[in-house]
Enzyme design. Structure first.
Site, short mmCIF file in Angstrom:
data_model
loop_
_atom_site.label_atom_id
_atom_site.label_comp_id
_atom_site.label_asym_id
_atom_site.label_seq_id
_atom_site.Cartn_x
_atom_site.Cartn_y
_atom_site.Cartn_z
N LYS A 151 -5.79 22.62 5.97
CA LYS A 151 -6.31 23.60 6.95
C LYS A 151 -5.54 23.48 8.27
O LYS A 151 -5.20 24.48 8.90
CB LYS A 151 -7.81 23.38 7.16
CG LYS A 151 -8.63 23.80 5.95
CD LYS A 151 -10.07 23.28 5.97
CE LYS A 151 -10.77 23.61 4.65
NZ LYS A 151 -12.12 23.03 4.55
N GLN A 163 -15.97 19.33 8.07
CA GLN A 163 -15.68 19.26 6.63
C GLN A 163 -16.87 18.70 5.86
O GLN A 163 -17.47 17.69 6.25
CB GLN A 163 -14.43 18.38 6.41
CG GLN A 163 -13.97 18.28 4.98
CD GLN A 163 -13.48 19.62 4.40
OE1 GLN A 163 -12.82 20.39 5.08
NE2 GLN A 163 -13.83 19.88 3.15
N ASP A 193 -17.21 28.51 9.35
CA ASP A 193 -17.62 28.49 7.94
C ASP A 193 -18.76 29.47 7.66
O ASP A 193 -19.11 29.68 6.50
CB ASP A 193 -18.11 27.08 7.57
CG ASP A 193 -17.00 26.21 7.01
OD1 ASP A 193 -16.10 26.77 6.37
OD2 ASP A 193 -17.06 24.99 7.21
#
Ligand code: NAP
Length: 283
Positions: free
Chosen positions: A54, A98, A121
């Protein structure tokens, strides 16, 4: 039949190119450059690899990034303090924590501490709620949004299709079902208490497999010509596989490779969400 490939890597490349151009155009007229902050607790090798990819993708498109690493024994309070600081930091456009985080972390509290605008997200209840209600302004979660984008770019018709999602997690299954419903598919969601899984999957024009169980779905469970998206990342003998058994490509009309299908699309949508978070903050 040999299924055509739903090529996540190729579509992701196109999305990265689009975002690179958009960032360059934005910066060239004196506007701010987006910045992604990633947060990783612990050193799980798969998570380390995902965060590094990422970070690399952000760099490739001209998005700035910060990489925050915390030890495996970090407490919820310590993580909350970092997330609150990043939420208040004017230079940060988007924050990614994460998952999965170590057991002692209360992720529900951490996600709710995010500024919803920076929740790249789409996991904050405000974003999940807006998406669930079909209202504008919510951040769509990356994996489900990536699945829809992949189907769209292949020209798969979603409207009116029988779509079956295997898995009902808040991260993947549930939001994927909601996005398919928003696009006017007729959606069935299957899980571990579903009776006779095959009777549902055999009826699917679009099948999204997100159970995390290798070989759960055999080729006999696939409708001829179906569009099949294999989300899962299972590790068998050191190799990444999804939920599909052998021979599905002989029956399906479209099929994602695994790896190389949903994974790259998830990262592409993360980069797109980062860019859009900055545009929303500073149009
Ligand atoms: P999860 O939280 O473990 O959820 C799995 C879901 O599958 C649950 O709803 C479970 O049902 C259902 N399920 C499990 N076994 C089943 C069975 N035998 N029959 C029917 N349903 C079954 O996992 P997740 O976070 O949703 O992730 C799913 C998979 O996608 C994982 O392999 C994950 O690594 C992968 N993933 C990939 C990406 C990517 O970018 N490629 C992104 C995110 C996740 P119950 O609710 O009844 O337990």
């Amino acid at each position: 039949m040999t299924a055509r490939v739903l090529d996540g890597k190729a579509v992701a490349r196109q999305i990265f190119d689009d975002i690179r151009r958009a960032v360059a155009a934005r910066v060239s007229v004196g506007k701010t450059r987006p910045k992604l902050a990633t947060v990783l607790v612990g050193d799980d090798p798969a998570s380390v690899q995902y965060v590094e990819l990422k970070q690399k993708n952000a760099k490739q498109v001209g998005i700035d990034s910060e990489d925050h690493r915390l030890p495996a024994l970090t407490t919820t309070e310590e993580l909350l303090s970092l997330v609150r600081r990043l939420s208040a930091d004017e230079t940060v456009s988007a924050i990614l924590v994460q998952q999965p985080a170590p057991r002692q972390i209360d992720m529900a509290r951490v996600v709710q501490a995010l500024d919803p605008v920076k929740d790249v997200d789409g996991f904050h209840p405000i974003n999940a709620g807006l998406v669930a209600l079909g209202l504008p302004g919510g951040v769509e979660p990356c994996t489900p949004a990536g699945i829809i984008e992949l189907l769209d770019r292949a020209g798969v018709q979603i409207e009116g299709a029988n779509a079956v999602v295997v898995g009902r997690s808040n991260l993947v299954g549930k939001p994927t079902a909601l996005l398919l419903l928003k696009r006017n598919a007729t959606v069935t969601v299957c899980h571990t208490r579903t009776r006779d899984l095959a009777s549902h999957t055999r009826d699917a024009d679009i099948l999204v497999a997100a159970a995390g169980k290798a070989n759960l779905i055999s080729k006999e469970m696939i409708k001829s010509g179906a569009s099949v998206v294999d989300v899962s990342t299972n590790w068998v003998d050191g190799r990444q596989v999804g939920d599909l058994g052998p021979g599905v490509d002989e029956v399906a009309g479209w099929l994602t490779p695994n790896p190389g299908g949903v994974g790259p699309m998830t990262r592409a949508m993360l980069i797109k969400n980062t860019y859009e978070a900055e545009v929303r903050r500073r149009p």
